[in-house]
Design an enzyme around this catalytic site. Structure first.
Site, PDB file in Angstrom:
ATOM      1  N   LEU A  36       0.830  -1.214   0.000  1.00 46.59           N
ATOM      2  CA  LEU A  36       0.000   0.000   0.000  1.00 46.59           C
ATOM      3  C   LEU A  36       0.856   1.251   0.000  1.00 46.59           C
ATOM      4  CD1 LEU A  36      -2.651  -1.110   2.637  1.00 46.59           C
ATOM      5  CD2 LEU A  36      -3.042  -0.774   0.193  1.00 46.59           C
ATOM      6  N   ARG A  38       5.113   2.906   1.336  1.00 46.61           N
ATOM      7  CA  ARG A  38       6.406   2.633   1.955  1.00 46.61           C
ATOM      8  C   ARG A  38       6.818   3.851   2.765  1.00 46.61           C
ATOM      9  NH1 ARG A  38       9.895   0.811  -2.168  1.00 46.61           N
ATOM     10  NH2 ARG A  38      11.564   1.134  -0.653  1.00 46.61           N
ATOM     11  N   GLY A  39       7.450   3.581   3.899  1.00 46.25           N
ATOM     12  CA  GLY A  39       7.922   4.698   4.717  1.00 46.25           C
ATOM     13  C   GLY A  39       9.397   4.499   4.997  1.00 46.25           C
ATOM     14  N   PHE A  41      10.879   3.403   7.592  1.00 50.69           N
ATOM     15  CA  PHE A  41      11.273   2.210   8.350  1.00 50.69           C
ATOM     16  C   PHE A  41      10.691   0.926   7.779  1.00 50.69           C
ATOM     17  CE2 PHE A  41      13.483   4.683  11.266  1.00 50.69           C
ATOM     18  CZ  PHE A  41      12.740   5.819  11.554  1.00 50.69           C
ATOM     19  N   LYS A  59       1.849  -3.306   8.737  1.00 55.85           N
ATOM     20  CA  LYS A  59       2.996  -2.418   8.579  1.00 55.85           C
ATOM     21  C   LYS A  59       4.231  -3.179   9.053  1.00 55.85           C
ATOM     22  CE  LYS A  59       4.055   2.447   9.535  1.00 55.85           C
ATOM     23  NZ  LYS A  59       3.424   3.668  10.095  1.00 55.85           N
ATOM     24  N   GLU A 108      -5.641  -0.791  11.245  1.00 61.51           N
ATOM     25  CA  GLU A 108      -6.896  -0.609  10.511  1.00 61.51           C
ATOM     26  C   GLU A 108      -6.563  -0.238   9.065  1.00 61.51           C
ATOM     27  OE1 GLU A 108      -9.146   2.607  12.167  1.00 61.51           O
ATOM     28  OE2 GLU A 108     -10.703   2.530  10.620  1.00 61.51           O
ATOM     29  N   ASP A 153       2.473  15.589  16.106  1.00 61.74           N
ATOM     30  CA  ASP A 153       2.981  15.493  14.727  1.00 61.74           C
ATOM     31  C   ASP A 153       1.836  15.500  13.720  1.00 61.74           C
ATOM     32  OD1 ASP A 153       5.282  13.227  12.997  1.00 61.74           O
ATOM     33  OD2 ASP A 153       4.960  15.392  12.873  1.00 61.74           O
ATOM     34  N   GLU A 157       0.955  14.233   5.963  1.00 62.17           N
ATOM     35  CA  GLU A 157       1.571  12.912   5.732  1.00 62.17           C
ATOM     36  C   GLU A 157       1.122  11.869   6.748  1.00 62.17           C
ATOM     37  OE1 GLU A 157       3.935  16.062   3.915  1.00 62.17           O
ATOM     38  OE2 GLU A 157       3.067  15.759   5.911  1.00 62.17           O
TER      39      GLU A 157
HETATM   40  C1  MPY Z   1       4.648   2.491   5.808  1.00 56.88           C
HETATM   41  C2  MPY Z   1       3.748   3.536   5.367  1.00 56.88           C
HETATM   42  C3  MPY Z   1       3.632   4.642   6.379  1.00 56.88           C
HETATM   43  C4  MPY Z   1       4.798   5.287   6.823  1.00 56.88           C
HETATM   44  C5  MPY Z   1       4.707   6.346   7.734  1.00 56.88           C
HETATM   45  C6  MPY Z   1       3.477   6.777   8.228  1.00 56.88           C
HETATM   46  C7  MPY Z   1       2.298   6.133   7.802  1.00 56.88           C
HETATM   47  C8  MPY Z   1       0.980   6.624   8.329  1.00 56.88           C
HETATM   48  C9  MPY Z   1       0.324   7.530   7.325  1.00 56.88           C
HETATM   49  C10 MPY Z   1       2.382   5.064   6.887  1.00 56.88           C
HETATM   50  N1  MPY Z   1       1.203   4.390   6.445  1.00 56.88           N
HETATM   51  C11 MPY Z   1       0.513   3.575   7.296  1.00 56.88           C
HETATM   52  O1  MPY Z   1       0.918   3.331   8.425  1.00 56.88           O
HETATM   53  N2  MPY Z   1      -0.696   3.072   6.821  1.00 56.88           N
HETATM   54  C12 MPY Z   1      -1.600   2.431   7.617  1.00 56.88           C
HETATM   55  C13 MPY Z   1      -2.684   2.138   6.833  1.00 56.88           C
HETATM   56  C14 MPY Z   1      -2.442   2.576   5.536  1.00 56.88           C
HETATM   57  C15 MPY Z   1      -1.196   3.149   5.548  1.00 56.88           C
HETATM   58  C16 MPY Z   1      -3.602   2.274   4.787  1.00 56.88           C
HETATM   59  N3  MPY Z   1      -3.933   2.475   3.497  1.00 56.88           N
HETATM   60  C17 MPY Z   1      -3.078   2.905   2.528  1.00 56.88           C
HETATM   61  O2  MPY Z   1      -1.894   3.179   2.680  1.00 56.88           O
HETATM   62  C18 MPY Z   1      -3.668   3.079   1.160  1.00 56.88           C
HETATM   63  C19 MPY Z   1      -2.883   3.692   0.184  1.00 56.88           C
HETATM   64  C20 MPY Z   1      -3.434   3.910  -1.093  1.00 56.88           C
HETATM   65  C21 MPY Z   1      -4.740   3.510  -1.395  1.00 56.88           C
HETATM   66  N4  MPY Z   1      -5.283   3.770  -2.649  1.00 56.88           N
HETATM   67  C22 MPY Z   1      -6.646   3.390  -2.910  1.00 56.88           C
HETATM   68  C23 MPY Z   1      -7.300   4.324  -3.924  1.00 56.88           C
HETATM   69  N5  MPY Z   1      -6.470   4.469  -5.111  1.00 56.88           N
HETATM   70  C24 MPY Z   1      -7.109   5.283  -6.097  1.00 56.88           C
HETATM   71  C25 MPY Z   1      -5.130   4.984  -4.771  1.00 56.88           C
HETATM   72  C26 MPY Z   1      -4.422   4.132  -3.740  1.00 56.88           C
HETATM   73  C27 MPY Z   1      -5.491   2.883  -0.413  1.00 56.88           C
HETATM   74  C28 MPY Z   1      -4.961   2.659   0.860  1.00 56.88           C
HETATM   75  N6  MPY Z   1      -4.462   1.708   5.663  1.00 56.88           N
HETATM   76  N7  MPY Z   1      -3.912   1.624   6.892  1.00 56.88           N
END
Ligand code: MPY
Length: 293
Positions: A36, A38-39, A41, A59, A108, A153, A157
């Site tokens: 979904l 990448r961050g 970590f 994650k 979630e 924070d 993002e």
């Molecule tokens: C590792 C990633 C990260 C690093 C740092 C901080 C955070 C929190 C925001 C996160 N993400 C995280 O923890 N996340 C927890 C999550 C989460 C990320 C997530 N969904 C998605 O990332 C996502 C992305 C694109 C998506 N699309 C659907 C519609 N399309 C048209 C386009 C694409 C649909 C869902 N659900 N729980």
């Protein structure tokens, strides 16, 4: 979560799931789907818990990265705090587990993805959409502050959009329980209030400041104190050098609300419960917290 201490052992699993039962999760409990995002970590994957068919976001964080950046303590705090919060605008953390190299957070699934990408796509939001998001974030922060948790924070993002279009605060990596306030620097500079930039004592009102910065960025597409150099951003923040561009046209009610949140003296910032009664919010925010376009 003694991450480091368990290095040598095989797959260990976590405890808490939803408070009631003790559940020890392992990777075998899940079917892993598409990546979904990448961050720094690690990555986050769509996943399905096999027994319940419940869709989650898994994650995956690399212990080596966490140790290198010395953020294990932040991760422990994030898990401890987020796993105990229950609010429609706060992303649930159902549990965690780890193996030799990685830590897995069971989160979630927010089906409509990342807010910052939506903001980039739209350039800026309508006043109704911005007010609806700001009101739902204010309700989530009132809930957090009521539990002596400050997020520290709040920025695009760290916000996700749920299947119904509702906003979800994610990533409590910088959150703290207010009884042990920290003087540490954290987050990107743009969103930090003067007292954190000057690294003096700070309290829950730091989240009011950040919500004001977020409201400004929702309406104008850029944060209020943005500057080329860090030192210029720093100066603009501590001087509260707040300017409203002529374009896009934004109502004076919106500017009034932002001006009451971006106040240097933290005790004078508009309290969150008063924000919900502000005319701009009352006239523009959808009470359900869902922006229907
Ligand atoms: C590792 C990633 C990260 C690093 C740092 C901080 C955070 C929190 C925001 C996160 N993400 C995280 O923890 N996340 C927890 C999550 C989460 C990320 C997530 N969904 C998605 O990332 C996502 C992305 C694109 C998506 N699309 C659907 C519609 N399309 C048209 C386009 C694409 C649909 C869902 N659900 N729980």
């Amino acid at each position: 979560m003694a991450i480091a201490a368990e290095n040598q052992s095989q797959e260990k699993a976590s405890t808490e799931v939803s408070g009631e039962e003790k559940k020890r999760w392992t990777l075998n409990d899940f079917d892993i789907g598409k990546p979904l995002g990448r961050g720094k970590f690690g990555h986050v994957y769509l996943a399905r818990e096999k027994r319940s068919n419940h869709i989650v976001a898994l994650k995956v964080l690399f212990k080596s990265q966490l140790q290198q950046s010395q953020v294990e303590h932040q991760l422990r705090r994030e898990v401890e705090i987020q796993s105990h919060l229950r609010h429609p605008n706060i992303l649930r953390l159902y549990g965690y587990f780890y193996d030799q190299k990685r830590v897995y957070l069971i989160l979630e699934y927010a089906a409509k993805g990342e807010l910052y990408k939506e903001l980039q796509k739209c350039k800026y939001f309508s006043e109704r959409r911005a007010a609806t998001y700001v009101a739902s974030l204010a309700r989530a922060l009132i809930y957090c502050h009521g539990k002596h948790v400050i997020h520290r924070d709040i920025k695009p993002e760290n916000l996700l959009i749920g299947a119904q279009g509702e906003l979800k605060i994610a990533d409590f990596g910088w959150s703290v329980h207010t009884f042990n306030r920290r003087r540490t620097m954290c987050g990107t500079l743009d969103y930090l209030p003067p007292e954190m930039v000057e690294s003096v004592e700070h309290d829950a009102s730091v989240d009011i400041w950040s919500l004001g910065v977020l409201c400004y960025e929702f309406l104008y597409g850029v944060p209020p104190f943005e500057a080329k150099e860090h030192s210029d951003t720093y100066r603009r923040i501590v001087q509260v050098d707040l300017k409203f561009p002529p374009k896009p046209i934004v109502s004076s009610a919106a500017k009034d609300l932002i001006s009451q949140m971006l106040v240097k003296e933290s005790a004078e910032r508009l309290p969150l419960h008063k924000l919900l009664d502000h005319p701009w919010i009352v006239q523009n925010a959808d009470p359900s917290g869902i922006f229907r376009g």
